[in-house]
Design a protein around this motif. Structure first.
Motif, short mmCIF file in Angstrom:
data_model
loop_
_atom_site.label_atom_id
_atom_site.label_comp_id
_atom_site.label_asym_id
_atom_site.label_seq_id
_atom_site.Cartn_x
_atom_site.Cartn_y
_atom_site.Cartn_z
N VAL A 47 3.52 -6.83 8.82
CA VAL A 47 3.62 -5.79 7.78
C VAL A 47 4.80 -4.88 8.11
CG1 VAL A 47 2.45 -3.85 6.69
CG2 VAL A 47 1.14 -5.90 7.34
N GLU A 48 5.53 -4.50 7.09
CA GLU A 48 6.68 -3.60 7.28
C GLU A 48 6.46 -2.30 6.53
OE1 GLU A 48 10.38 -5.35 6.23
OE2 GLU A 48 10.21 -6.98 7.70
N LYS A 49 7.11 -1.26 7.01
CA LYS A 49 7.07 0.04 6.33
C LYS A 49 8.48 0.39 5.86
CE LYS A 49 7.00 4.08 8.48
NZ LYS A 49 6.54 5.26 9.25
N HIS A 50 8.58 0.81 4.61
CA HIS A 50 9.84 1.32 4.07
C HIS A 50 9.62 2.77 3.66
CE1 HIS A 50 12.17 -2.61 2.95
NE2 HIS A 50 11.72 -2.62 4.19
N VAL A 51 10.65 3.56 3.76
CA VAL A 51 10.58 4.95 3.37
C VAL A 51 11.64 5.23 2.33
CG1 VAL A 51 10.66 7.35 4.11
CG2 VAL A 51 9.72 5.62 5.65
N LEU A 52 11.20 5.65 1.14
CA LEU A 52 12.13 6.06 0.09
C LEU A 52 12.49 7.52 0.27
CD1 LEU A 52 10.53 4.42 -3.06
CD2 LEU A 52 12.45 3.56 -1.73
N SER A 53 13.76 7.84 0.29
CA SER A 53 14.20 9.22 0.33
C SER A 53 14.37 9.69 -1.11
CB SER A 53 15.48 9.37 1.11
OG SER A 53 16.50 8.57 0.55
N TYR A 54 14.63 10.96 -1.30
CA TYR A 54 14.80 11.48 -2.66
C TYR A 54 15.91 12.50 -2.68
CZ TYR A 54 12.29 15.60 -0.94
OH TYR A 54 11.92 16.71 -0.23
N GLY A 64 0.82 -1.21 0.00
CA GLY A 64 0.00 0.00 0.00
C GLY A 64 0.85 1.25 0.00
N THR A 65 0.28 2.34 -0.53
CA THR A 65 0.97 3.62 -0.59
C THR A 65 0.85 4.36 0.73
OG1 THR A 65 -1.02 4.64 -1.50
CG2 THR A 65 0.64 3.91 -3.06
N TRP A 66 1.92 5.03 1.15
CA TRP A 66 1.95 5.93 2.29
C TRP A 66 1.81 5.22 3.63
CZ3 TRP A 66 4.00 10.07 0.33
CH2 TRP A 66 3.69 10.44 -0.99
N SER A 67 2.24 5.87 4.69
CA SER A 67 2.25 5.28 6.04
C SER A 67 0.86 4.92 6.53
CB SER A 67 2.91 6.25 7.03
OG SER A 67 4.26 6.48 6.70
N SER A 115 9.69 10.42 -6.51
CA SER A 115 10.41 11.68 -6.66
C SER A 115 10.36 12.50 -5.37
CB SER A 115 9.79 12.50 -7.80
OG SER A 115 8.45 12.88 -7.47
N VAL A 116 9.64 11.98 -4.36
CA VAL A 116 9.53 12.65 -3.06
C VAL A 116 9.75 11.60 -1.98
CG1 VAL A 116 7.90 14.41 -3.88
CG2 VAL A 116 7.03 12.23 -3.00
N GLU A 117 9.88 12.03 -0.74
CA GLU A 117 9.96 11.06 0.35
C GLU A 117 8.66 10.26 0.38
OE1 GLU A 117 10.00 11.50 5.06
OE2 GLU A 117 11.91 12.07 4.14
N PHE A 118 8.78 8.96 0.30
CA PHE A 118 7.61 8.12 0.02
C PHE A 118 7.61 6.88 0.91
CE2 PHE A 118 5.69 4.90 -3.07
CZ PHE A 118 4.37 5.28 -2.82
N PRO A 119 6.80 6.90 1.97
CA PRO A 119 6.64 5.69 2.77
C PRO A 119 5.63 4.75 2.10
CG PRO A 119 6.01 7.69 4.00
CD PRO A 119 6.09 8.03 2.55
N TYR A 120 5.93 3.47 2.11
CA TYR A 120 4.96 2.49 1.64
C TYR A 120 5.03 1.27 2.56
CZ TYR A 120 8.91 -0.01 -0.55
OH TYR A 120 10.09 -0.67 -0.79
N THR A 121 3.95 0.51 2.62
CA THR A 121 3.87 -0.63 3.53
C THR A 121 3.64 -1.90 2.73
OG1 THR A 121 1.48 -0.41 3.88
CG2 THR A 121 2.93 0.85 5.33
N PHE A 122 4.17 -3.03 3.20
CA PHE A 122 4.03 -4.26 2.44
C PHE A 122 4.19 -5.49 3.33
CE2 PHE A 122 8.55 -3.66 2.53
CZ PHE A 122 9.10 -4.94 2.56
N TRP A 123 3.68 -6.58 2.81
CA TRP A 123 3.82 -7.88 3.44
C TRP A 123 3.84 -8.93 2.34
CZ3 TRP A 123 0.23 -11.80 2.71
CH2 TRP A 123 0.48 -12.98 3.43
N ASN A 124 4.63 -9.99 2.52
CA ASN A 124 4.54 -11.13 1.63
C ASN A 124 4.79 -12.42 2.39
OD1 ASN A 124 7.34 -11.26 1.83
ND2 ASN A 124 7.67 -10.25 -0.13
N GLN A 125 4.56 -13.52 1.73
CA GLN A 125 4.68 -14.83 2.36
C GLN A 125 6.07 -15.00 2.97
OE1 GLN A 125 3.87 -18.03 -0.33
NE2 GLN A 125 3.40 -19.49 1.31
N GLY A 126 6.11 -15.45 4.20
CA GLY A 126 7.38 -15.60 4.90
C GLY A 126 7.63 -14.49 5.91
N MET A 127 6.91 -13.37 5.81
CA MET A 127 7.04 -12.27 6.76
C MET A 127 6.01 -12.44 7.87
SD MET A 127 7.48 -9.10 4.07
CE MET A 127 7.30 -7.87 5.37
N ASP A 128 6.41 -12.18 9.10
CA ASP A 128 5.51 -12.33 10.25
C ASP A 128 4.57 -11.14 10.41
OD1 ASP A 128 6.61 -14.79 10.95
OD2 ASP A 128 8.18 -13.84 12.16
#
Length: 289
Positions: free
Chosen positions: A282-289, A5-8, A267-280
């Protein structure tokens, strides 16, 4: 199995998607339900989504939403829809029950009524925050240009059966002209899915994004063998090259392939959240720019 998903603010939605996917629910039900939760939460309206979203320049909240399955021809969208707190559910019904794929304005509202949706007064669609912002909209425009991004909710789910679905929803650019539609509900622009490859979604300045069809391009690059991350970065690099590095508009991209691999670029600071098989969890990653 995967979800992104997009954004925090999408973290609770992606967590719900994780639970629904593990329970065996379909990707389309997962995306619709999680998106509807975000849309109907007045607190997320300030992120330019659904109930509590920013109104147009006449003070009316008009929402856009779309849902697209990886199966060919499975798409439904609404735009400039008034009085519905969960427009993604109407978009789902357009996909399921309408001979058309995209309904707008009065036509979308009439269809929603036919499908049993309640059309609410505009005041019920506003929050205190967005009603106040509208009251002081010249100041809000100035503040927005300096600090506030063009947000929306974009969610992608890959279920146990190998089906993939992407959904997007937004109340649109704050204080927009009535009837204005951005990239979000446009297939290939705000979202795209192909069950043989994967899916992608975009967020940002929709008036600019729609000119580049980034979601379609990402899926095509994944079809050619790129990973989701490589595809997102390649599309963003092409946009930067075409606009000029110092003139690139606000855009965030997410993608998910049929292996459950996730990628993003922005192109901007962009947090996104994700989960996939094998992960306990949901995690959040933040892209810097």
């Amino acid at each position: 199995m995967a979800a992104v998903g997009t954004w925090s603010f999408s973290l609770p939605a992606v967590e719900r998607m994780r639970c629904m996917i593990l329970a065996g629910q379909s990707s389309t039900d997962v995306v619709e339900s999680a998106t509807a939760d975000v849309e109907n939460d007045v607190q997320t309206g300030r992120y330019i989504v659904g109930r509590g979203g920013f109104p147009n320049n006449k003070g009316i909240v008009e929402c856009d939403a779309a849902i697209m399955e990886g199966v060919p021809g499975r798409f439904g969208a609404v735009a400039a829809l008034r009085g519905v707190g969960q427009p993604c559910r109407v978009a789902r019904q357009v996909m399921e029950r309408s001979p058309h794929s995209f309904l707008v304005g009065e036509g979308a509202e009439a269809f929603a009524r036919e499908q049993g949706f309640t059309i609410e007064p505009n005041n019920d669609m506003l929050s205190d925050h967005t009603a106040t912002a509208y009251q002081f909209k010249p100041l809000s425009r100035t503040q927005k240009s300096k600090a506030v991004l063009y947000l929306l909710t974009g969610l992608i789910a890959l279920d146990l059966a190998g089906n993939i679905t992407v959904g997007v929803s937004t109340s649109g650019k704050p204080f927009k002209a009535p009837g204005r539609v951005g990239d979000s509900p446009l297939p290939g622009c705000g979202l795209y899915a192909d069950h043989r490859v994967g899916a992608a979604a975009a967020s940002g300045d929709g008036d600019k994004i729609m000119c580049y069809c980034p979601s379609f391009q990402i899926v095509q690059l994944m079809r050619q063998g790129m990973s989701p991350k490589e595809a997102c970065c390649s599309v963003l690099a092409d946009i930067r090259k075409r606009t000029g590095e110092d003139k690139c508009f606000e855009i965030g991209l997410i993608a998910l392939n049929m292996k459950g691999e996730v990628g993003a670029a922005s192109s901007v600071e962009f947090p996104y959240t994700f989960w996939n098989q094998g992960m306990d969890s949901v995690e959040k990653h933040v892209l810097s720019y």
